[in-house]
Enzyme design. Sequence first.
Site, PDB file in Angstrom:
ATOM      1  N   ALA A  75      40.445  46.498  43.261  1.00  6.44           N
ATOM      2  CA  ALA A  75      40.524  45.572  42.052  1.00  6.44           C
ATOM      3  C   ALA A  75      40.661  44.262  42.292  1.00  6.44           C
ATOM      4  O   ALA A  75      40.391  43.837  43.358  1.00  6.44           O
ATOM      5  CB  ALA A  75      42.265  46.317  41.886  1.00  6.44           C
ATOM      6  N   ASP A  76      39.697  43.408  41.049  1.00  4.14           N
ATOM      7  CA  ASP A  76      39.982  42.193  41.391  1.00  4.14           C
ATOM      8  C   ASP A  76      40.424  41.618  40.312  1.00  4.14           C
ATOM      9  O   ASP A  76      40.353  42.004  39.065  1.00  4.14           O
ATOM     10  CB  ASP A  76      38.538  42.079  41.394  1.00  4.14           C
TER      11      ASP A  76
END
Length: 199
Positions: A75-76
């Site tokens: 995730a970012d």
Amino acid sequence: MASTLPTLRLILASNSPRRRQLLTDLGLHYEVRLQEVDESFPPTLRRAEVAEYLAAHKAEAYRAGLAPDEVVLTADTIVCLDDDVLNKPADEAEAIAMLTRLQGRTHDVYTGVCLLTGTGHRVVFSDQTRVYFRSLTPAEIEFYVRQYQPLDKAGAYGAQDWIGMVAVTKLEGSYFNVMGLPVHRVWTELEKLGLARLS
């Protein structure tokens, strides 16, 4: 793929204590696996495209090491003020500058997520939350940065920290997305893989 669903193992490729806590609170079993990944992105990308690109880019770094029965979650999270992407600040001065820009304004938080299985199945998605900040004094901003050291957070703040309690006046969208993981979307996708089950 259906025959492998019950035996898939979840790998979280994130050093974020907030993402770990969110997955734990969902009742999911997972292993943390970490490696350094370049977080630069093409300058032509905008907003959600950046978050999705970075999540997918991180996942690709783990592809070769995945067993057939594993699925990696990457995730970012990015903060966008207008069309400017505010990533993690390099130092206290940059953190203060970011928060000075955000105070009294509305901004958007995007979290991109990628789920990649060892057999090559890949899902990439993102979620958006609009965040309303009240006006802050320079003393409040400096207090937060010096006390909480938000250098590991996009936009130089954590909604779960002191500044979230005193500055965030309204959210449109998922609060957990601002924390770093749109858990409602993650749960739905993990259900499809047989990893999210009621026990």
